[in-house]
Design a protein around this motif. Structure first.
Motif, PDB file in Angstrom:
ATOM      1  N   LEU A 221       0.842  -1.209   0.000  1.00 43.19           N
ATOM      2  CA  LEU A 221       0.000   0.000   0.000  1.00 43.19           C
ATOM      3  C   LEU A 221       0.875   1.256   0.000  1.00 43.19           C
ATOM      4  O   LEU A 221       0.572   2.232  -0.692  1.00 43.19           O
ATOM      5  CB  LEU A 221      -0.927   0.008   1.224  1.00 43.19           C
ATOM      6  CG  LEU A 221      -2.119  -0.951   1.204  1.00 43.19           C
ATOM      7  CD1 LEU A 221      -2.845  -0.924   2.538  1.00 43.19           C
ATOM      8  CD2 LEU A 221      -3.101  -0.604   0.099  1.00 43.19           C
ATOM      9  N   VAL A 222       1.970   1.227   0.770  1.00 42.41           N
ATOM     10  CA  VAL A 222       2.894   2.376   0.793  1.00 42.41           C
ATOM     11  C   VAL A 222       3.527   2.534  -0.592  1.00 42.41           C
ATOM     12  O   VAL A 222       3.606   3.647  -1.128  1.00 42.41           O
ATOM     13  CB  VAL A 222       4.003   2.189   1.862  1.00 42.41           C
ATOM     14  CG1 VAL A 222       5.002   3.338   1.809  1.00 42.41           C
ATOM     15  CG2 VAL A 222       3.398   2.084   3.249  1.00 42.41           C
ATOM     16  N   GLU A 223       3.930   1.406  -1.153  1.00 45.75           N
ATOM     17  CA  GLU A 223       4.602   1.416  -2.463  1.00 45.75           C
ATOM     18  C   GLU A 223       3.727   2.068  -3.538  1.00 45.75           C
ATOM     19  O   GLU A 223       4.223   2.793  -4.393  1.00 45.75           O
ATOM     20  CB  GLU A 223       4.898  -0.043  -2.826  1.00 45.75           C
ATOM     21  CG  GLU A 223       5.897  -0.224  -3.929  1.00 45.75           C
ATOM     22  CD  GLU A 223       6.032  -1.706  -4.253  1.00 45.75           C
ATOM     23  OE1 GLU A 223       6.304  -2.489  -3.339  1.00 45.75           O
ATOM     24  OE2 GLU A 223       5.833  -2.064  -5.423  1.00 45.75           O
ATOM     25  N   ASN A 224       2.422   1.814  -3.488  1.00 44.93           N
ATOM     26  CA  ASN A 224       1.519   2.365  -4.507  1.00 44.93           C
ATOM     27  C   ASN A 224       0.658   3.503  -3.962  1.00 44.93           C
ATOM     28  O   ASN A 224      -0.413   3.774  -4.477  1.00 44.93           O
ATOM     29  CB  ASN A 224       0.604   1.246  -5.029  1.00 44.93           C
ATOM     30  CG  ASN A 224       1.401   0.124  -5.642  1.00 44.93           C
ATOM     31  OD1 ASN A 224       2.278   0.348  -6.466  1.00 44.93           O
ATOM     32  ND2 ASN A 224       1.148  -1.098  -5.214  1.00 44.93           N
ATOM     33  N   SER A 225       1.152   4.168  -2.915  1.00 41.52           N
ATOM     34  CA  SER A 225       0.325   5.189  -2.262  1.00 41.52           C
ATOM     35  C   SER A 225       0.162   6.458  -3.088  1.00 41.52           C
ATOM     36  O   SER A 225      -0.648   7.317  -2.746  1.00 41.52           O
ATOM     37  CB  SER A 225       0.899   5.536  -0.884  1.00 41.52           C
ATOM     38  OG  SER A 225       2.224   5.968  -1.021  1.00 41.52           O
ATOM     39  N   THR A 384     -14.078   2.885   1.916  1.00 43.59           N
ATOM     40  CA  THR A 384     -13.263   2.864   0.694  1.00 43.59           C
ATOM     41  C   THR A 384     -12.569   4.212   0.485  1.00 43.59           C
ATOM     42  O   THR A 384     -11.687   4.328  -0.346  1.00 43.59           O
ATOM     43  CB  THR A 384     -14.121   2.528  -0.543  1.00 43.59           C
ATOM     44  OG1 THR A 384     -15.092   3.568  -0.707  1.00 43.59           O
ATOM     45  CG2 THR A 384     -14.817   1.204  -0.409  1.00 43.59           C
ATOM     46  N   ARG A 385     -13.009   5.240   1.257  1.00 42.23           N
ATOM     47  CA  ARG A 385     -12.419   6.583   1.097  1.00 42.23           C
ATOM     48  C   ARG A 385     -11.220   6.818   2.020  1.00 42.23           C
ATOM     49  O   ARG A 385     -10.578   7.850   1.940  1.00 42.23           O
ATOM     50  CB  ARG A 385     -13.492   7.643   1.382  1.00 42.23           C
ATOM     51  CG  ARG A 385     -14.608   7.630   0.359  1.00 42.23           C
ATOM     52  CD  ARG A 385     -15.642   8.698   0.646  1.00 42.23           C
ATOM     53  NE  ARG A 385     -16.837   8.458  -0.154  1.00 42.23           N
ATOM     54  CZ  ARG A 385     -18.071   8.667   0.276  1.00 42.23           C
ATOM     55  NH1 ARG A 385     -18.276   9.129   1.489  1.00 42.23           N
ATOM     56  NH2 ARG A 385     -19.107   8.426  -0.508  1.00 42.23           N
ATOM     57  N   ILE A 386     -10.943   5.871   2.913  1.00 43.80           N
ATOM     58  CA  ILE A 386      -9.785   6.042   3.813  1.00 43.80           C
ATOM     59  C   ILE A 386      -8.504   5.953   2.971  1.00 43.80           C
ATOM     60  O   ILE A 386      -8.329   5.002   2.203  1.00 43.80           O
ATOM     61  CB  ILE A 386      -9.775   4.971   4.928  1.00 43.80           C
ATOM     62  CG1 ILE A 386     -11.070   5.071   5.753  1.00 43.80           C
ATOM     63  CG2 ILE A 386      -8.559   5.130   5.836  1.00 43.80           C
ATOM     64  CD1 ILE A 386     -11.226   3.982   6.798  1.00 43.80           C
ATOM     65  N   PRO A 387      -7.601   6.920   3.109  1.00 44.07           N
ATOM     66  CA  PRO A 387      -6.381   6.899   2.286  1.00 44.07           C
ATOM     67  C   PRO A 387      -5.526   5.655   2.548  1.00 44.07           C
ATOM     68  O   PRO A 387      -5.385   5.233   3.710  1.00 44.07           O
ATOM     69  CB  PRO A 387      -5.628   8.166   2.718  1.00 44.07           C
ATOM     70  CG  PRO A 387      -6.602   8.999   3.448  1.00 44.07           C
ATOM     71  CD  PRO A 387      -7.645   8.091   3.998  1.00 44.07           C
TER      72      PRO A 387
ATOM     73  N   ILE B 117       5.006   9.270   3.808  1.00 42.65           N
ATOM     74  CA  ILE B 117       4.062   8.906   2.733  1.00 42.65           C
ATOM     75  C   ILE B 117       3.480  10.155   2.057  1.00 42.65           C
ATOM     76  O   ILE B 117       3.331  10.195   0.829  1.00 42.65           O
ATOM     77  CB  ILE B 117       2.947   7.988   3.311  1.00 42.65           C
ATOM     78  CG1 ILE B 117       3.563   6.665   3.779  1.00 42.65           C
ATOM     79  CG2 ILE B 117       1.873   7.704   2.264  1.00 42.65           C
ATOM     80  CD1 ILE B 117       2.640   5.785   4.585  1.00 42.65           C
ATOM     81  N   ARG B 118       3.128  11.176   2.825  1.00 41.92           N
ATOM     82  CA  ARG B 118       2.697  12.489   2.329  1.00 41.92           C
ATOM     83  C   ARG B 118       1.426  12.471   1.468  1.00 41.92           C
ATOM     84  O   ARG B 118       1.238  13.326   0.619  1.00 41.92           O
ATOM     85  CB  ARG B 118       3.815  13.152   1.494  1.00 41.92           C
ATOM     86  CG  ARG B 118       4.910  13.742   2.307  1.00 41.92           C
ATOM     87  CD  ARG B 118       5.970  14.361   1.411  1.00 41.92           C
ATOM     88  NE  ARG B 118       7.063  14.895   2.180  1.00 41.92           N
ATOM     89  CZ  ARG B 118       7.059  16.100   2.713  1.00 41.92           C
ATOM     90  NH1 ARG B 118       6.038  16.904   2.545  1.00 41.92           N
ATOM     91  NH2 ARG B 118       8.100  16.521   3.417  1.00 41.92           N
ATOM     92  N   THR B 119       0.578  11.484   1.632  1.00 41.33           N
ATOM     93  CA  THR B 119      -0.652  11.489   0.818  1.00 41.33           C
ATOM     94  C   THR B 119      -1.900  11.629   1.700  1.00 41.33           C
ATOM     95  O   THR B 119      -3.013  11.549   1.209  1.00 41.33           O
ATOM     96  CB  THR B 119      -0.783  10.182  -0.006  1.00 41.33           C
ATOM     97  OG1 THR B 119      -0.699   9.080   0.885  1.00 41.33           O
ATOM     98  CG2 THR B 119       0.278  10.072  -1.064  1.00 41.33           C
ATOM     99  N   VAL B 120      -1.676  11.818   2.993  1.00 36.55           N
ATOM    100  CA  VAL B 120      -2.808  11.909   3.925  1.00 36.55           C
ATOM    101  C   VAL B 120      -2.845  13.327   4.505  1.00 36.55           C
ATOM    102  O   VAL B 120      -1.807  13.863   4.904  1.00 36.55           O
ATOM    103  CB  VAL B 120      -2.646  10.873   5.071  1.00 36.55           C
ATOM    104  CG1 VAL B 120      -3.859  10.883   5.984  1.00 36.55           C
ATOM    105  CG2 VAL B 120      -2.437   9.476   4.499  1.00 36.55           C
TER     106      VAL B 120
END
Lengths: 502, 156
Positions: A221-225, A384-387, B117-120
């Motif tokens: 998940l981090v890899e494709n964040s 499904t909206r949680i980052p 991560i910087r996306t939140v």
């Protein structure tokens, strides 16, 4: 079948506290399944340490209902986001997403829910009937047959796992190797412990499980964040399908449920195989095949009933033979092991009350799924909206506290992270971690069976050929490996040529 | 060729060799299964390495590829550096639990990892972290009675 044990299992589950656990577990499973990238196995692995302090019936009820809930939850993301929440919901995307684009998201989810309920319930009843029948056949098994069963379990799971047979067997082999770490029970010799007292009792199956199934998902998940966030389709229509619609879909749902149960019976195959198989069969039987892929409700009902039917099907070999049919059932078997129950054919005899508790929990979990699904499917769109970035960090934090909860040991938390890194590497190499976990479970069973058989045979390896059942099981093990190799295709080539000429 | 699989095969050989050499020192009954397993793993690892070396066309990494949108592949650069940093932070998190206490180390881990991560969004990160820590404390500490040190030893 001992009716008193069956009733004991039923009364164990049928309490207010356990019904609450079933509803809670199903809701949790629904939410986890709805989040793309998270699997039922991961959720089960994370929940397992929580069940340590629970009553056996409550713990099993919660785990079984989470498994059932996640199997349905995967379809929510598949239908609304075009991204399967779990691998077994991949086939649902084909017709589920077009339905939601046509403003029929509620109808698609409703059909998915009812198909999942029917499939799951039928498989639960099949489990209740078939497991004792199969169990009564294997109750006379001795160490030679037990060894053969363990060998068959590891080869069949290794051969049918993703990628090549070599990869699957490698993963299973590493699991068996790791299972030998710790004090040898026969001689008292510490094996591969490096004088570390923490390793003397061996590597906890739960530690490996959390690491192998949860950490790799968090790291992925981090890899494709940085992937763009997908917007879920809105649910504007009603969730409960019309009776006439359900009636017309029933033959398809029943057929797909049967497919799910049979596929689940084969160790190593899972919900993904069953759902594609059922989808193809639904298409083959359909009068108008051109509607498939355009938003046909039959294309949603078939995979969803099949992947939920796998739950009961996969538990049949788990309970009757002690061979987990999938990584998720391996965790359920792990939950039994936590209660001091060793895997093997004696699950139904020596520990019948606990085993029937699990079977009834699966049946009740499906009823809970219908209730929870009708109430919370629309709400589950929110999760499904949680980052992804936050989910990844939360999973790691939960893994760490979960691994610590097993034995209050930071050493085991470190071990869990090590397994997590190894699992991430396995994913990158395209090797499934499931056979490794099964190897960890079956390793001690195989070793005990081997030692006892060798004692019976006075050290002669031919003892394994003295039992016709063991010979058949070992032949099946060899066949399961050979069928996935070029040797088998080469052997079959003359027959294929003959068929083509005819 | 999948380099990860090739390296995994080599790792498998090394692991099998380690188990094999150690097993030679055990009594016969204790050594039998580790020897059988290590030879099996070594042979499978060799087969894995050989199959990767013999593979002429590059291995398709379809399973690892990002999901396609409208039939076209989406070009997403995997964030390997961020992944490694988050994993390193997880190790640091485990190492500091006894020193800083569970609460402080968890908050620090979440803050540092989300910063990497910087996306939140900050608001979401703050609220969600508080909820997560509260849920963990209620479930694991209150409900399960887990003896994890919540605060640093100097304060508690």
């Amino acid at each position: 079948m001992e009716s008193s044990i069956v009733m004991t299992g039923l009364t164990n589950v049928f309490t207010l506290y356990n019904i609450a656990a079933i509803l809670g577990g199903t809701l949790l499973g629904l939410f986890v399944g709805a989040m793309p990238g998270l699997s039922a196995t991961m959720a089960l692995a994370l929940l397992l340490p929580l069940t340590f302090s629970m009553d056996t019936a409550t713990g099993l009820s919660m785990l079984a209902s989470l498994y059932v809930g996640a199997s349905y939850g995967g379809s929510i993301a598949a239908i609304l986001l075009r991204t399967p929440g779990t691998p077994s919901a991949a086939a649902t995307v084909l017709d589920g997403f077009p339905m939601s684009q046509q403003g029929q998201a509620g109808k698609a989810l409703g059909i998915s829910l009812f198909a999942s309920f029917v499939g799951g319930l039928i498989s639960g009843v099949a489990l209740l009937i078939a497991a004792p029948l199969l169990g009564s056949l294997v109750v006379q098994f001795g160490p030679i047959e037990l060894f053969a069963i363990a060998v068959l379990g590891i080869t069949i799971i290794g051969s049918l796992a993703q990628g090549s047979v070599i990869n699957g067997l490698f993963s299973g082999g590493v699991g068996l190797l790791v299972s030998t770490v710790g004090m040898d029970l026969t001689t008292g010799t510490p094996r591969m412990t490096f004088d570390n007292i923490n390793l003397f009792s061996g590597i906890s199956f739960t530690v490996a499980l959390i690491g192998l199934f949860s950490i790799p998902q968090a790291l992925s998940l981090v890899e494709n964040s940085n992937a763009p966030a997908k917007v879920a389709s809105r649910i504007t229509d009603r969730l409960i399908p019309k009776l006439a619609e359900l009636k017309s879909l029933m033959p398809n749902i029943l057929r797909s449920s049967g497919i799910g149960i049979v596929v689940g019976l084969i160790p190593g195959t899972g919900g993904d195989t069953a759902s594609w198989f059922a989808y193809n069969e639904a298409k083959r039987f359909a009068k108008d095949k051109s509607r498939f892929g355009q938003g046909d409700p039959a294309g949603v009902a078939a995979p969803e009933s099949a992947n939920n039917a796998v739950v009961g099907g996969a538990l049949i070999p788990t309970i009757a033979l002690g061979i987990p049919g999938s990584s998720a059932t391996a965790i359920l078997l792990g939950a039994l092991m936590v209660q001091g129950i060793l895997p093997g054919p004696n699950l139904l005899t020596d520990y019948g009350d606990v085993t029937y508790t699990l079977i009834w929990a699966v049946i009740f979990a499906n009823i809970g799924l219908l209730v929870v699904g009708l109430m919370f499917t629309k709400a589950s769109v929110m999760v499904t909206r949680i980052p992804d970035g936050f989910i990844a960090c939360a999973i790691i934090a939960l893994c760490i506290i979960g691994a610590y909860a097993i034995n209050n040991s930071l050493f085991e938390v470190g071990l869990m992270l090590g397994f997590g890194l190894f699992g991430y590497w396995l994913n990158k190499a395209g090797v499934s971690p499931a056979p490794m976990v099964i190897g960890l479970i079956l390793g001690p069973v195989m070793e005990n069976g081997f030692h006892q058989s060798m004692l019976i045979g006075d050290g002669d390896y031919r003892i394994f050929l003295s039992s016709p059942i063991a010979v058949v099981l070992l032949c099946l093990a060899v066949f399961s490996v050979l069928q996935a190799t070029p040797v088998f295709r080469w052997l079959l080539a003359p027959f294929r040529r003959g068929t083509q000429l005819a | 060729m999948n380099t990860n699989r090739l390296l995994l095969g080599l790792f498998g050989i090394a692991l099998a060799a380690l188990f094999f050499v150690n097993a030679l020192k055990y009594p016969q009954a204790a050594a039998e299964m580790p020897l059988i397993y290590s030879v099996t793993v070594a042979l499978l690892s060799l087969a894995m390495v050989a199959s990767e070396l013999l593979r002429r066309r590059p291995a398709s990494d379809a399973a690892a590829a990002p999901a396609a949108e409208d039939g076209e592949p989406v070009a997403i650069r995997p964030r390997y550096l961020a992944t490694a940093a988050v994993f390193a932070l997880a190790i640091a998190y485990v190492a500091t639990i006894n020193t800083l206490g569970y609460l402080a180390s968890t908050v620090l881990f979440m803050a540092a990892a989300l910063l990497v991560i910087r996306t939140v969004s900050v608001r979401f990160a703050l609220i969600a972290t508080v909820v997560l820590v509260a849920v963990v404390c209620v479930v694991f500490v209150q409900f399960l009675g887990l003896p994890v040190p919540l605060l640093p030893p100097a304060i508690s």
